[in-house]
Design a protein around this motif. Structure first.
Motif, PDB file in Angstrom:
ATOM      1  N   ARG A   5       0.786  -1.335  -0.289  1.00  0.00           N
ATOM      2  CA  ARG A   5      -0.180  -0.146   0.097  1.00  0.00           C
ATOM      3  C   ARG A   5       0.908   0.933  -0.509  1.00  0.00           C
ATOM      4  O   ARG A   5       1.714   1.318   0.811  1.00  0.00           O
ATOM      5  CB  ARG A   5      -1.073  -0.129   1.544  1.00  0.00           C
ATOM      6  N   VAL A   6       0.643   2.388  -1.039  1.00  0.00           N
ATOM      7  CA  VAL A   6       1.428   3.339  -0.927  1.00  0.00           C
ATOM      8  C   VAL A   6       0.509   5.322  -1.523  1.00  0.00           C
ATOM      9  O   VAL A   6      -0.107   4.907  -2.005  1.00  0.00           O
ATOM     10  CB  VAL A   6       1.966   3.614  -2.884  1.00  0.00           C
ATOM     11  N   GLU A   7       0.345   5.069  -0.179  1.00  0.00           N
ATOM     12  CA  GLU A   7       0.106   6.557   0.394  1.00  0.00           C
ATOM     13  C   GLU A   7       0.896   7.935   0.322  1.00  0.00           C
ATOM     14  O   GLU A   7       1.963   7.726   0.716  1.00  0.00           O
ATOM     15  CB  GLU A   7       0.126   6.774   1.830  1.00  0.00           C
ATOM     16  N   LEU A   8       0.385   8.144  -1.080  1.00  0.00           N
ATOM     17  CA  LEU A   8       0.957   9.426  -0.838  1.00  0.00           C
ATOM     18  C   LEU A   8       0.352  10.674  -1.168  1.00  0.00           C
ATOM     19  O   LEU A   8      -1.346  10.842  -1.283  1.00  0.00           O
ATOM     20  CB  LEU A   8       2.201   9.047  -2.455  1.00  0.00           C
ATOM     21  N   SER A   9       0.904  11.613  -0.857  1.00  0.00           N
ATOM     22  CA  SER A   9      -0.020  13.110  -1.617  1.00  0.00           C
ATOM     23  C   SER A   9      -0.453  13.104  -3.332  1.00  0.00           C
ATOM     24  O   SER A   9       0.359  12.569  -3.974  1.00  0.00           O
ATOM     25  CB  SER A   9       0.804  14.502  -1.173  1.00  0.00           C
ATOM     26  N   ALA A  10      -1.828  13.447  -3.226  1.00  0.00           N
ATOM     27  CA  ALA A  10      -2.494  13.364  -4.380  1.00  0.00           C
ATOM     28  C   ALA A  10      -1.396  14.093  -5.966  1.00  0.00           C
ATOM     29  O   ALA A  10      -0.589  15.728  -5.271  1.00  0.00           O
ATOM     30  CB  ALA A  10      -3.692  13.712  -4.695  1.00  0.00           C
ATOM     31  N   GLY A  11      -1.389  14.066  -7.033  1.00  0.00           N
ATOM     32  CA  GLY A  11      -1.193  14.463  -8.443  1.00  0.00           C
ATOM     33  C   GLY A  11       0.290  13.823  -9.052  1.00  0.00           C
ATOM     34  O   GLY A  11       0.999  14.176  -9.563  1.00  0.00           O
ATOM     35  N   ARG A  12       0.443  12.796  -8.456  1.00  0.00           N
ATOM     36  CA  ARG A  12       1.526  12.094  -9.199  1.00  0.00           C
ATOM     37  C   ARG A  12       0.813  11.696 -10.680  1.00  0.00           C
ATOM     38  O   ARG A  12      -0.581  11.229 -10.563  1.00  0.00           O
ATOM     39  CB  ARG A  12       2.072  10.608  -8.228  1.00  0.00           C
ATOM     40  N   SER A  13       1.782  11.513 -11.668  1.00  0.00           N
ATOM     41  CA  SER A  13       0.873  11.177 -12.897  1.00  0.00           C
ATOM     42  C   SER A  13       1.208   9.877 -13.112  1.00  0.00           C
ATOM     43  O   SER A  13       1.590   8.454 -12.347  1.00  0.00           O
ATOM     44  CB  SER A  13       2.401  11.675 -13.760  1.00  0.00           C
ATOM     45  N   GLN A  14       0.350   9.109 -14.167  1.00  0.00           N
ATOM     46  CA  GLN A  14       0.508   7.383 -13.923  1.00  0.00           C
ATOM     47  C   GLN A  14       1.809   6.883 -14.716  1.00  0.00           C
ATOM     48  O   GLN A  14       1.873   5.620 -14.262  1.00  0.00           O
ATOM     49  CB  GLN A  14      -0.927   7.294 -15.098  1.00  0.00           C
ATOM     50  N   GLU A  15       2.459   7.818 -14.906  1.00  0.00           N
ATOM     51  CA  GLU A  15       3.673   6.891 -15.711  1.00  0.00           C
ATOM     52  C   GLU A  15       4.736   7.089 -14.450  1.00  0.00           C
ATOM     53  O   GLU A  15       5.119   5.480 -14.252  1.00  0.00           O
ATOM     54  CB  GLU A  15       4.077   8.402 -16.599  1.00  0.00           C
TER      55      GLU A  15
END
Length: 63
Positions: A5-15
């Motif tokens: 499970r990877v929790e991170l702030s929103a905004g990373r691209s699919q790539e």
């Protein structure tokens, strides 16, 4: 069946997420002896308004 499970702030691209999936899967295969097909990676994108550090939110509240 490893589940990562990877929790991170929103905004990373699919790539960007695909690169993480590739690296995490390769690492588990190499170090844990599992198959690529058994590795599950789940992303949880968290809005800055829902993430706090040191008693303060990273972003303004949602309206």
């Amino acid at each position: 069946m490893p589940v990562i499970r990877v929790e991170l702030s929103a905004g990373r691209s699919q790539e960007q997420k695909q690169k993480v999936v590739t690296d995490v899967t390769r690492s588990l295969v190499a170090h844990c002896g599992c198959t690529p097909e058994s590795v599950h990676v789940v992303f949880v994108d968290v809005q800055a308004s829902d993430w706090a550090v040191g008693g303060a939110f990273l972003g303004p509240p949602k309206s």
